[in-house]
Design a protein around this motif. Structure first.
Motif, PDB file in Angstrom:
ATOM      1  N   LEU A   1     -49.174   6.646 -26.418  1.00  0.00           N
ATOM      2  CA  LEU A   1     -49.081   5.382 -27.214  1.00  0.00           C
ATOM      3  C   LEU A   1     -48.504   5.205 -28.955  1.00  0.00           C
ATOM      4  CD1 LEU A   1     -53.593   4.991 -26.370  1.00  0.00           C
ATOM      5  CD2 LEU A   1     -51.490   3.957 -25.612  1.00  0.00           C
ATOM      6  N   SER A   2     -48.503   6.249 -28.998  1.00  0.00           N
ATOM      7  CA  SER A   2     -47.351   6.342 -30.306  1.00  0.00           C
ATOM      8  C   SER A   2     -46.398   5.418 -30.324  1.00  0.00           C
ATOM      9  CB  SER A   2     -47.680   7.501 -31.149  1.00  0.00           C
ATOM     10  OG  SER A   2     -47.138   8.268 -30.571  1.00  0.00           O
ATOM     11  N   THR A   3     -45.823   5.942 -29.026  1.00  0.00           N
ATOM     12  CA  THR A   3     -44.161   6.042 -29.088  1.00  0.00           C
ATOM     13  C   THR A   3     -43.877   4.842 -28.431  1.00  0.00           C
ATOM     14  OG1 THR A   3     -44.064   7.503 -27.225  1.00  0.00           O
ATOM     15  CG2 THR A   3     -43.908   8.346 -29.281  1.00  0.00           C
ATOM     16  N   HIS A   4     -45.106   3.910 -27.476  1.00  0.00           N
ATOM     17  CA  HIS A   4     -45.257   3.012 -26.982  1.00  0.00           C
ATOM     18  C   HIS A   4     -45.543   1.600 -27.265  1.00  0.00           C
ATOM     19  CE1 HIS A   4     -43.278   6.446 -24.878  1.00  0.00           C
ATOM     20  NE2 HIS A   4     -42.595   5.558 -23.820  1.00  0.00           N
ATOM     21  N   ILE A   5     -45.940   1.992 -27.981  1.00  0.00           N
ATOM     22  CA  ILE A   5     -46.442   0.410 -28.999  1.00  0.00           C
ATOM     23  C   ILE A   5     -45.906  -0.106 -30.259  1.00  0.00           C
ATOM     24  CG2 ILE A   5     -49.029   0.494 -27.652  1.00  0.00           C
ATOM     25  CD1 ILE A   5     -49.632   1.410 -30.875  1.00  0.00           C
ATOM     26  N   GLU A   6     -45.890  -1.068 -30.955  1.00  0.00           N
ATOM     27  CA  GLU A   6     -45.663  -1.927 -31.969  1.00  0.00           C
ATOM     28  C   GLU A   6     -46.092  -0.885 -32.619  1.00  0.00           C
ATOM     29  OE1 GLU A   6     -46.937  -5.020 -34.119  1.00  0.00           O
ATOM     30  OE2 GLU A   6     -45.473  -5.923 -32.857  1.00  0.00           O
ATOM     31  N   ARG A   7     -45.066  -0.599 -34.208  1.00  0.00           N
ATOM     32  CA  ARG A   7     -45.893   0.089 -34.980  1.00  0.00           C
ATOM     33  C   ARG A   7     -47.076  -0.762 -36.429  1.00  0.00           C
ATOM     34  NH1 ARG A   7     -44.884   4.825 -36.239  1.00  0.00           N
ATOM     35  NH2 ARG A   7     -42.856   5.422 -34.236  1.00  0.00           N
ATOM     36  N   SER A   8     -48.036  -1.226 -35.788  1.00  0.00           N
ATOM     37  CA  SER A   8     -48.800  -1.748 -36.634  1.00  0.00           C
ATOM     38  C   SER A   8     -50.535  -1.795 -35.995  1.00  0.00           C
ATOM     39  CB  SER A   8     -48.542  -3.131 -36.135  1.00  0.00           C
ATOM     40  OG  SER A   8     -49.358  -3.208 -34.750  1.00  0.00           O
ATOM     41  N   PHE A   9     -50.701  -1.731 -37.073  1.00  0.00           N
ATOM     42  CA  PHE A   9     -52.165  -1.329 -36.645  1.00  0.00           C
ATOM     43  C   PHE A   9     -52.994  -2.092 -35.768  1.00  0.00           C
ATOM     44  CE2 PHE A   9     -51.530  -0.268 -41.078  1.00  0.00           C
ATOM     45  CZ  PHE A   9     -52.621   1.589 -41.312  1.00  0.00           C
ATOM     46  N   ALA A  10     -53.000  -4.031 -35.227  1.00  0.00           N
ATOM     47  CA  ALA A  10     -53.389  -4.627 -34.821  1.00  0.00           C
ATOM     48  C   ALA A  10     -52.778  -3.809 -33.214  1.00  0.00           C
ATOM     49  CB  ALA A  10     -52.451  -5.552 -34.690  1.00  0.00           C
ATOM     50  N   ALA A  11     -51.954  -3.320 -32.710  1.00  0.00           N
ATOM     51  CA  ALA A  11     -51.185  -2.889 -31.695  1.00  0.00           C
ATOM     52  C   ALA A  11     -51.933  -1.716 -31.289  1.00  0.00           C
ATOM     53  CB  ALA A  11     -49.577  -2.791 -31.710  1.00  0.00           C
TER      54      ALA A  11
END
Length: 223
Positions: free
Chosen positions: A181-191
Protein backbone atom coordinates in the motif's frame (compact mmCIF):
# COMPACT_ATOMS: atom_id res chain seq x y z
CA UNK A 1 -26.03 -25.12 -8.38
CA UNK A 2 -25.94 -23.01 -5.26
CA UNK A 3 -23.20 -20.44 -4.94
CA UNK A 4 -21.61 -19.19 -1.77
CA UNK A 5 -23.34 -15.96 -0.75
CA UNK A 6 -21.15 -12.91 -0.46
CA UNK A 7 -20.99 -11.12 2.83
CA UNK A 8 -22.41 -7.63 2.79
CA UNK A 9 -19.95 -4.88 3.68
CA UNK A 10 -21.69 -2.77 6.27
CA UNK A 11 -20.67 0.90 6.50
CA UNK A 12 -19.89 0.85 10.21
CA UNK A 13 -18.13 3.74 11.90
CA UNK A 14 -14.66 3.04 13.29
CA UNK A 15 -13.50 5.63 15.78
CA UNK A 16 -9.93 6.80 15.38
CA UNK A 17 -7.92 7.22 18.53
CA UNK A 18 -6.82 10.80 19.21
CA UNK A 19 -4.86 9.99 22.36
CA UNK A 20 -1.38 11.47 22.70
CA UNK A 21 0.24 8.03 22.73
CA UNK A 22 -1.37 7.28 19.36
CA UNK A 23 0.02 10.36 17.62
CA UNK A 24 2.78 9.34 15.20
CA UNK A 25 5.64 11.82 15.30
CA UNK A 26 8.10 12.34 12.48
CA UNK A 27 9.83 15.03 10.38
CA UNK A 28 6.52 16.07 8.81
CA UNK A 29 4.92 17.07 12.11
CA UNK A 30 7.57 17.39 14.81
CA UNK A 31 7.42 21.20 14.79
CA UNK A 32 3.65 21.43 15.31
CA UNK A 33 3.77 18.69 17.95
CA UNK A 34 6.51 20.53 19.84
CA UNK A 35 4.43 23.70 19.74
CA UNK A 36 1.33 21.97 21.07
CA UNK A 37 3.33 20.37 23.87
CA UNK A 38 5.01 23.67 24.77
CA UNK A 39 1.67 25.24 25.79
CA UNK A 40 1.15 27.51 27.68
CA UNK A 41 4.60 28.89 26.85
CA UNK A 42 3.50 30.18 23.44
CA UNK A 43 4.92 33.41 22.05
CA UNK A 44 1.34 34.51 21.34
CA UNK A 45 -2.09 33.36 22.42
CA UNK A 46 -3.41 32.49 18.94
CA UNK A 47 -1.91 29.92 16.55
CA UNK A 48 -2.92 28.64 13.11
CA UNK A 49 -2.25 24.94 12.44
CA UNK A 50 -2.18 24.26 8.69
CA UNK A 51 -1.94 20.95 6.87
CA UNK A 52 -3.54 18.79 4.17
CA UNK A 53 -6.54 16.57 4.79
CA UNK A 54 -5.83 13.81 7.28
CA UNK A 55 -2.41 15.20 8.27
CA UNK A 56 -3.15 15.19 11.99
CA UNK A 57 -4.61 18.64 12.62
CA UNK A 58 -7.62 17.33 14.52
CA UNK A 59 -5.45 14.86 16.43
CA UNK A 60 -3.10 17.63 17.58
CA UNK A 61 -6.03 19.94 18.35
CA UNK A 62 -7.63 17.19 20.44
CA UNK A 63 -4.39 16.63 22.37
CA UNK A 64 -4.17 20.37 23.06
CA UNK A 65 -7.85 20.67 23.96
CA UNK A 66 -7.49 17.91 26.54
CA UNK A 67 -4.45 19.63 28.07
CA UNK A 68 -5.77 23.20 27.93
CA UNK A 69 -9.39 22.42 28.74
CA UNK A 70 -10.37 23.97 25.42
CA UNK A 71 -13.78 23.87 23.86
CA UNK A 72 -14.04 23.00 20.16
CA UNK A 73 -16.22 24.71 17.53
CA UNK A 74 -16.33 24.57 13.76
CA UNK A 75 -15.62 27.74 11.80
CA UNK A 76 -18.94 27.36 9.98
CA UNK A 77 -20.85 27.62 13.25
CA UNK A 78 -19.10 30.74 14.59
CA UNK A 79 -21.95 33.03 13.63
CA UNK A 80 -24.39 30.94 15.65
CA UNK A 81 -22.10 30.37 18.63
CA UNK A 82 -22.30 32.20 21.94
CA UNK A 83 -18.76 33.60 21.78
CA UNK A 84 -18.38 34.46 25.48
CA UNK A 85 -19.53 30.94 26.38
CA UNK A 86 -17.21 29.41 23.80
CA UNK A 87 -14.27 31.24 25.41
CA UNK A 88 -15.32 30.54 28.98
CA UNK A 89 -12.64 27.92 29.68
CA UNK A 90 -9.81 30.21 28.56
CA UNK A 91 -8.98 28.14 25.47
CA UNK A 92 -10.77 27.40 22.19
CA UNK A 93 -10.17 25.30 19.08
CA UNK A 94 -11.70 26.55 15.82
CA UNK A 95 -11.70 23.67 13.34
CA UNK A 96 -11.60 24.07 9.55
CA UNK A 97 -11.07 27.82 9.81
CA UNK A 98 -10.63 28.12 6.05
CA UNK A 99 -14.36 27.42 5.70
CA UNK A 100 -15.34 30.51 7.69
CA UNK A 101 -18.62 32.01 6.51
CA UNK A 102 -19.18 34.78 9.06
CA UNK A 103 -16.24 37.19 8.96
CA UNK A 104 -17.67 39.51 11.60
CA UNK A 105 -18.05 36.63 14.03
CA UNK A 106 -14.38 35.77 13.46
CA UNK A 107 -13.45 39.43 14.03
CA UNK A 108 -15.36 39.55 17.31
CA UNK A 109 -13.92 36.20 18.38
CA UNK A 110 -10.32 37.31 17.90
CA UNK A 111 -10.94 40.63 19.65
CA UNK A 112 -12.79 39.08 22.58
CA UNK A 113 -10.15 36.37 23.00
CA UNK A 114 -7.46 39.06 23.08
CA UNK A 115 -9.35 41.09 25.66
CA UNK A 116 -10.00 38.05 27.86
CA UNK A 117 -6.52 36.54 27.48
CA UNK A 118 -7.92 33.37 25.89
CA UNK A 119 -5.78 30.96 23.87
CA UNK A 120 -6.98 30.20 20.33
CA UNK A 121 -5.96 27.33 18.06
CA UNK A 122 -7.22 27.48 14.46
CA UNK A 123 -6.93 24.45 12.17
CA UNK A 124 -7.12 24.79 8.39
CA UNK A 125 -6.04 23.16 5.14
CA UNK A 126 -4.78 26.44 3.72
CA UNK A 127 -2.88 29.49 4.90
CA UNK A 128 -4.96 32.34 6.37
CA UNK A 129 -4.14 34.46 3.30
CA UNK A 130 -6.27 32.03 1.26
CA UNK A 131 -9.31 32.05 3.53
CA UNK A 132 -12.44 33.73 2.11
CA UNK A 133 -11.96 36.88 4.20
CA UNK A 134 -12.29 40.36 2.74
CA UNK A 135 -12.87 42.62 5.75
CA UNK A 136 -9.69 44.65 6.19
CA UNK A 137 -9.72 44.44 10.00
CA UNK A 138 -10.01 40.65 9.90
CA UNK A 139 -7.32 40.32 7.22
CA UNK A 140 -4.87 42.36 9.30
CA UNK A 141 -5.51 40.26 12.39
CA UNK A 142 -5.05 37.00 10.51
CA UNK A 143 -1.77 38.24 9.04
CA UNK A 144 -0.45 38.72 12.56
CA UNK A 145 -1.11 35.12 13.61
CA UNK A 146 1.84 32.69 13.64
CA UNK A 147 1.37 29.64 11.42
CA UNK A 148 2.75 26.13 11.96
CA UNK A 149 2.56 23.62 9.12
CA UNK A 150 2.10 19.87 8.85
CA UNK A 151 3.71 18.36 5.74
CA UNK A 152 3.22 15.26 3.61
CA UNK A 153 4.49 12.02 5.20
CA UNK A 154 7.82 10.36 4.42
CA UNK A 155 8.06 6.59 3.81
CA UNK A 156 8.26 5.59 7.45
CA UNK A 157 5.42 7.91 8.47
CA UNK A 158 3.15 6.69 5.66
CA UNK A 159 3.65 3.09 6.72
CA UNK A 160 3.03 4.00 10.35
CA UNK A 161 -0.18 5.81 9.46
CA UNK A 162 -1.44 2.82 7.48
CA UNK A 163 -0.77 0.54 10.46
CA UNK A 164 -2.53 2.93 12.87
CA UNK A 165 -5.58 3.41 10.66
CA UNK A 166 -5.87 -0.36 10.23
CA UNK A 167 -5.58 -0.86 14.00
CA UNK A 168 -8.32 1.71 14.57
CA UNK A 169 -10.54 -0.48 12.38
CA UNK A 170 -9.36 -3.66 14.15
CA UNK A 171 -7.87 -4.73 10.83
CA UNK A 172 -4.73 -6.88 10.96
CA UNK A 173 -2.32 -6.10 8.11
CA UNK A 174 0.97 -7.94 7.73
CA UNK A 175 4.14 -6.20 6.55
CA UNK A 176 3.67 -7.25 2.94
CA UNK A 177 0.29 -5.51 2.76
CA UNK A 178 1.56 -2.36 4.48
CA UNK A 179 4.58 -2.26 2.18
CA UNK A 180 2.48 -2.72 -0.94
CA UNK A 181 0.00 0.00 0.00
CA UNK A 182 2.72 2.47 0.93
CA UNK A 183 4.26 2.19 -2.55
CA UNK A 184 1.05 2.04 -4.58
CA UNK A 185 -0.96 4.96 -3.25
CA UNK A 186 -0.47 8.71 -3.35
CA UNK A 187 1.92 9.89 -0.64
CA UNK A 188 -0.65 11.57 1.55
CA UNK A 189 -2.54 10.95 4.75
CA UNK A 190 -5.87 11.19 2.96
CA UNK A 191 -4.84 8.51 0.45
CA UNK A 192 -3.72 6.22 3.27
CA UNK A 193 -7.08 6.59 5.00
CA UNK A 194 -9.03 5.95 1.80
CA UNK A 195 -6.91 2.90 0.97
CA UNK A 196 -7.33 1.28 4.39
CA UNK A 197 -11.09 1.88 4.38
CA UNK A 198 -11.43 0.50 0.84
CA UNK A 199 -9.32 -2.59 1.62
CA UNK A 200 -11.30 -3.29 4.80
CA UNK A 201 -14.63 -3.04 3.01
CA UNK A 202 -13.54 -5.14 0.04
CA UNK A 203 -12.09 -7.86 2.26
CA UNK A 204 -15.36 -7.98 4.18
CA UNK A 205 -17.44 -7.97 0.99
CA UNK A 206 -15.51 -10.86 -0.50
CA UNK A 207 -15.06 -12.75 2.74
CA UNK A 208 -11.28 -12.73 2.19
CA UNK A 209 -8.41 -11.66 4.42
CA UNK A 210 -6.87 -8.24 3.65
CA UNK A 211 -3.88 -9.84 1.91
CA UNK A 212 -1.23 -8.46 -0.40
CA UNK A 213 -2.97 -10.27 -3.26
CA UNK A 214 -6.21 -8.43 -2.55
CA UNK A 215 -4.35 -5.13 -2.18
CA UNK A 216 -2.65 -5.72 -5.55
CA UNK A 217 -5.99 -6.39 -7.22
CA UNK A 218 -7.32 -3.11 -5.88
CA UNK A 219 -4.37 -0.70 -6.07
CA UNK A 220 -1.95 -1.87 -8.78
CA UNK A 221 -2.96 1.08 -10.99
CA UNK A 222 -3.50 3.61 -8.20
CA UNK A 223 -0.30 5.57 -8.73
Amino acid sequence: MSSRPRQLALALDHAESYAREDFLSGPCNEGPLALIESWPDWSGRAIVLVGPEGSGKTHLATIWAATAGARVVSARSLGEADLPAALATGALVVEDAGAIVDQRALFHLINLAHEEGVFLLFTARTLPSLWPVTLADVVSRLRALPVVTLYAPDDAMLRGVIVKLAADRQLALDESVVGYLSTHIERSFAAARSAVIALDREALRQGRPPSRTLAAEMFRDAV
